[in-house]
Design an enzyme around this catalytic site. Structure first.
Site, PDB file in Angstrom:
ATOM      1  N   GLU A 223      -1.935   4.863  -2.238  1.00 19.11           N
ATOM      2  CA  GLU A 223      -3.129   4.627  -3.045  1.00 19.11           C
ATOM      3  C   GLU A 223      -3.786   5.986  -3.257  1.00 19.11           C
ATOM      4  OE1 GLU A 223      -3.692   1.912  -4.462  1.00 19.11           O
ATOM      5  OE2 GLU A 223      -2.267   0.660  -3.371  1.00 19.11           O
ATOM      6  N   CYS A 257     -12.584   6.747  -5.704  1.00 13.39           N
ATOM      7  CA  CYS A 257     -11.312   7.000  -6.394  1.00 13.39           C
ATOM      8  C   CYS A 257     -11.253   6.364  -7.768  1.00 13.39           C
ATOM      9  CB  CYS A 257     -10.138   6.522  -5.534  1.00 13.39           C
ATOM     10  SG  CYS A 257     -10.181   4.762  -5.137  1.00 13.39           S
TER      11      CYS A 257
END
Length: 469
Positions: A223, A257
């Protein structure tokens, strides 16, 4: 937070020698983590850990990132408990065998798949959401019946220390362990033969994790991140759009993010958009954001200096003030950075929002598609055709129309990157699946054994095989 720092020192000593996974391998081999009862027991214990220590978690998050109570609950604590509740509610159905149709040639018989745990998982968390980004993948790993080692980020010292202190008190010590430390400890962990490697963080370390997993031919989920674009159609509802952009961009001081990394807008709307954007920033965080209880801090002085350097030579139309000692940078807006500048080449991961203008909507889409695929992509528009063009043309981990980041609240939506923004998805059922192996099973009966598949063959047998296969 002096007590938290002291706890960190104690926890580091206590967990330094737990990197060997032999005990976890033995626990998994015993079969006890595979039962529905064990999985639910651990998930409920994790809920209890959060409920009984909410105030301590909030304190740790504030010490690490200056997070306010509401933001800590919304993005870390409440998010994690909601994930557990959803998982427990659906786990029994996820664990059931899945019936598959059986072809005529294999009749009488039945086919099905079984989700079985992979084994022992390594979960390496990130510092920007240091609680949630460890706990959420742990929820999925436990739900799938795995043992796990969790490695919190060494940059978020207070949260890491708290996890190292609490996890052994609430969860099965023979199946779930915490390892603290930095590069040396992580390197030692990556040398271990885990069955699953799960990493949240940057692309550079992601490559290292993938290389380590490859040595053991183990499954890996990365991720990562990237530069998430935000396209604004100037003819849409700008007031609501800007309010949502400010919320998504400056939450956690921009250290998210999936935060909008830069805005793209047509030239004719720049002045109006910029004016409204600045007004909304002041509305949400005040004229002096350094005094706002709702505005966070940068993780450390090194990252603070990195972000300040991004502003050299840029056209800053709002913000830019900073206090490195306080790890503070106010919400900052930059207009028309060059395409080859650090602001447009690197993931910002901070409270700076560049705005880039184009002459047409299609030019904006072309700009995005010419760059690496992002973790998230946003578009604000009331134009149905442009919305459809955006969703069709833009490849990203997730796409959100007319909002930012809120898609993360839907646990039924798989989350993950594509290309350099990551590989593999989790959240909800997708998380259960990624920590599982789907085992195919076929069961035949002895009641009928068709001779047509056995030698010696003939034209007649071949005809029947073609007909029934």
């Amino acid at each position: 937070m002096q007590d938290v720092s002291a706890t960190f020192q104690q926890a580091q000593v206590a967990t330094y020698n737990t990197t060997n996974i032999d005990e976890l391998k033995r626990t998994f081999a015993s079969g006890r983590t595979k039962s529905y009862e064990w999985r639910v027991e651990q998930l409920n214990a994790l809920t209890l850990l959060i409920e009984e220590n909410t105030s301590h978690i909030i304190e740790a998050l504030h010490a690490d990132l200056g997070k306010c109570k509401t933001e800590a609950w919304l993005t870390e604590i409440g998010y994690s408990t909601a994930s557990i509740t959803d998982t427990v509610k659906r786990l029994k159905s996820w664990m059931k065998p899945n019936k598959i149709s059986t072809p005529m040639i294999a009749q009488p018989g039945k086919s099905f798949t079984i989700n079985e745990p992979l084994g022992v998982a390594l979960i390496i968390g990130a510092w920007n959401y240091p609680f949630q980004l460890v706990i959420t993948p742990l929820i999925a790993a436990v739900a799938a019946g795995n043992c796990a080692v969790i490695k919190p980020s060494e940059l978020s010292l207070a949260t890491s220390a708290l996890l190292a202190k609490l996890v052994p008190k609430y969860l099965d010590n023979a199946a779930i362990k915490v390892v603290e430390g930095g590069k040396d400890e992580t390197t030692e962990l990556l040398a271990q033969p885990f069955d699953k490697y799960f990493y949240t963080g940057g692309e550079q370390v992601g490559r290292i994790v993938m290389t380590a997993a490859a040595k053991h031919l183990a499954s890996v989920t990365l991720e990562l991140g990237g530069k998430s674009p935000c396209v604004v159609d100037g003819e849409t509802n700008l007031d609501v759009a800007i309010r949502r952009i400010v919320w998504g961009k400056w939450m956690n001081a921009g250290q998210t993010c999936v935060a909008p990394d830069y805005v793209l807008i047509e030239e004719e709307y720049l002045a109006d958009f910029s004016q409204r954007l600045i007004a909304e920033i002041k509305k949400q965080y005040g004229k002096e954001p350094s005094q706002s209880k709702d505005y966070g801090r940068i993780i450390n002085q090194r990252h603070c200096s990195r972000l300040i350097n991004y502003l050299d030579g840029q056209n800053v139309i709002h913000g830019g003030k900073h206090k490195v000692d306080d790890k503070f940078i106010e919400p900052t807006v930059v207009v028309q950075p060059t395409a080859d500048s650090a602001l447009m080449q690197e993931e910002i991961f901070g409270p700076i929002l560049p705005i880039v203008t184009f002459k047409s909507k299609q030019k904006m889409l072309d700009f995005i598609t010419s760059r690496p695929k992002p973790l998230a992509a946003y578009v604000f528009t009331s134009n149905a055709k442009f919305e459809a063009d955006f969703v069709e043309q833009i490849s990203a981990g997730s796409v959100c129309v007319n909002d930012t980041s809120i898609f993360m609240a839907n646990h039924d939506l798989p989350f993950g990157g594509v290309g350099t923004s990551g590989m593999g998805q989790y959240h909800g059922k997708a998380g259960f699946d990624i920590f599982s192996h789907t085992k195919s099973v076929m069961k035949r009966s002895f009641k009928f054994d068709a001779p047509i598949r056995y030698a010696p063959f003939s034209k007649f047998k071949l005809m029947l095989l073609k007909k029934f296969s």
